[in-house]
Motif scaffolding. Structure first.
Motif, short mmCIF file in Angstrom:
data_model
loop_
_atom_site.label_atom_id
_atom_site.label_comp_id
_atom_site.label_asym_id
_atom_site.label_seq_id
_atom_site.Cartn_x
_atom_site.Cartn_y
_atom_site.Cartn_z
N ASP A 31 0.70 -1.15 0.11
CA ASP A 31 0.10 0.01 -0.02
C ASP A 31 0.88 1.11 -0.10
OD1 ASP A 31 -2.30 -1.45 0.10
OD2 ASP A 31 -2.13 -1.81 2.13
N GLN A 32 1.93 1.19 -0.63
CA GLN A 32 2.83 2.37 -0.98
C GLN A 32 2.78 3.13 -2.20
OE1 GLN A 32 4.76 3.54 1.59
NE2 GLN A 32 3.64 2.00 2.84
N PRO A 33 2.94 4.28 -2.30
CA PRO A 33 2.80 4.93 -3.63
C PRO A 33 3.93 4.57 -4.55
CG PRO A 33 3.92 6.35 -2.07
CD PRO A 33 3.38 5.18 -1.24
N ALA A 34 3.72 4.71 -5.88
CA ALA A 34 4.48 4.20 -7.07
C ALA A 34 6.06 4.79 -6.97
CB ALA A 34 4.15 4.42 -8.37
N TYR A 35 6.22 6.05 -6.51
CA TYR A 35 7.67 6.56 -6.22
C TYR A 35 8.51 5.90 -5.20
CZ TYR A 35 6.24 9.09 -2.08
OH TYR A 35 6.00 9.85 -0.67
N ARG A 36 7.84 5.16 -4.31
CA ARG A 36 8.66 4.37 -3.52
C ARG A 36 9.53 3.27 -4.28
NH1 ARG A 36 9.52 7.64 0.58
NH2 ARG A 36 7.32 7.89 1.96
N ALA A 37 8.95 2.61 -5.42
CA ALA A 37 9.51 1.80 -6.11
C ALA A 37 11.05 2.32 -6.73
CB ALA A 37 8.66 1.13 -7.21
N ALA A 38 10.63 3.58 -7.25
CA ALA A 38 11.56 4.24 -8.00
C ALA A 38 12.68 4.49 -6.90
CB ALA A 38 11.36 5.57 -8.58
N GLN A 39 12.47 5.05 -5.83
CA GLN A 39 13.43 5.16 -4.77
C GLN A 39 14.28 3.84 -4.20
OE1 GLN A 39 10.76 6.69 -1.60
NE2 GLN A 39 11.57 8.69 -1.91
#
Length: 389
Positions: A31-39
């Protein structure tokens, strides 16, 4: 022999090797936003962070949850190292299941790129110590693609191990990451050349090898023109390779000028002979100025005479190719000898007199069994020493 074409469907919880889309799916499951994957992606491949708890761009709660659920960065580790008198370093790399492979760091390279028509070749041919800043590194890193090898080249120590398993894309690229970290390499500033010439036959682990290439050229920003893959001649994979849009330079381990000699030292010739091998190689498209490399290990009295040089000219003289001549690197209980210096010089001269670029590759790390054909998962106490990680 079987050419692998599919990666394992079971995804490890070691995150190094996951592509951005996989990481995005993981973050959605938390349940995390997509930008966390980029980080996370940036931390794994550009920052080359070795532990999840060090990724400060992610909130502590996310890091703790990932760790609690069994996720890790999952880089392999340097278990032991040996350092040569010429500065070469050989690493025994321990994988998550306890298997080991070997990886080699060669400061300044070994001359293998000379004449291949790429920027790496220009650096090798034109650079002098006076032009190198103190904070600039140029090196070649040799990485493995399998635990052991199935090809059974008679002059190579790795052949004695047999084959144990393929490496995953993350394990292949992970070797590079930990060596870059060890030497504080800055990608983009330092000039790093990468060769898939360690343990194993990359083209018998084709899918994982190519996944690692895409990871290296994309997330880790290693130009494909600075990578070279060596194959003993797995024709089905060469045909796949010819159709890749992103691919390293190609080197073919030829080592003989006729099928009879080649079969005696490379049994794979029984399956794919020289004529068919060269026909497949000729279909691989080359970049502007690029040449395909043929590796030729010189063995005294077996393939090192002018008659062999003449046959070699007839084989590859019409191809856009260069020859890397490799004086055989000795190993214990191996039934070969090094060629005489004058025979090596005469062989090279004959090739050059017939307009074939031919170079004698510099041996690196012979004293620590780090040179071409010497990798054998060495675990003896000497000359290896444990190092702090």
């Amino acid at each position: 022999m079987q050419v692998t074409t599919n990666s394992s469907p079971v995804k490890s919880r070691a995150l190094f090797g996951w592509i951005l889309e996989d990481l995005a799916e993981l973050m959605r499951s938390l349940d995390q936003p997509a930008y966390r994957a980029a980080q996370l992606h940036d931390a794994l491949y550009r920052q080359r962070i070795a532990s999840l708890d060090q990724i400060t761009t992610l909130p502590v709660a996310i890091r703790e949850r990932l760790i609690a659920e069994g996720y890790s960065v999952g880089l392999p580790e340097i278990a032991q190292t040996a350092r040569s008198i010429d500065g070469t370093e050989r690493y025994l790399i321990r994988l998550a299941d306890g298997e080991t492979v070997e990886t080699v760091w060669m400061p300044g390279g070994d001359g293998g790129e000379r004449g291949d028509g790429t920027p790496a070749a220009a650096e090798e041919e034109n650079e002098t110590p006076a032009t190198v800043a103190d904070d600039y590194k140029r090196a070649t890193i040799c990485i493995s693609s399998q635990v052991g090898c199935a090809v059974n080249c008679q002059f190579c120590l790795t052949a004695r191990l047999g084959i144990r398993r393929n490496l995953t894309a993350g394990e292949i690229a992970g070797q590079l990451a930990i060596v870059l970290n060890r030497h504080n390499v800055e990608v983009g500033r330092d000039r790093i050349n990468l060769v898939f010439m360690g343990m194993g036959e990359p083209f018998l682990n084709y899918a994982n090898f190519m996944d690692s290439v895409r990871l290296l050229t994309g997330a880790m920003r290693i130009p494909e023109s600075r990578m070279t893959v060596s194959t003993s001649g797995i024709i089905p994979s060469i045909e796949l390779f010819a159709n890749e849009t992103v691919r390293p330079k190609l080197a073919v381990s030829l080592n003989a000028s006729n099928d009879e000699v080649r079969e005696s030292i490379m049994p794979i010739t029984r399956k794919w002979n020289i004529e068919n091998l060269l026909a497949a190689v000729a279909k691989v498209p080359l970049r502007t100025k690029e040449r395909v490399t043929f590796e030729y290990v010189l063995l005294k009295g077996l393939n090192d005479q002018l008659t062999h040089a003449r046959e070699l000219v007839r084989l590859v003289g019409q191809m856009r190719a260069k020859i890397n001549l490799i004086v055989w690197n000795p190993g214990p209980d191996m039934p070969f000898d090094q060629p005489a210096d004058n025979d090596v010089a005469a062989f090279q001269k004959h090739l050059r007199d017939n307009n074939i670029p031919a170079y004698i590759r510099r041996p690196r790390g012979r004293d620590i069994y780090a040179a071409c054909g010497q990798l054998k998962r060495t675990v003896e106490a000497a000359p290896l020493v444990s190092i702090a990680i």
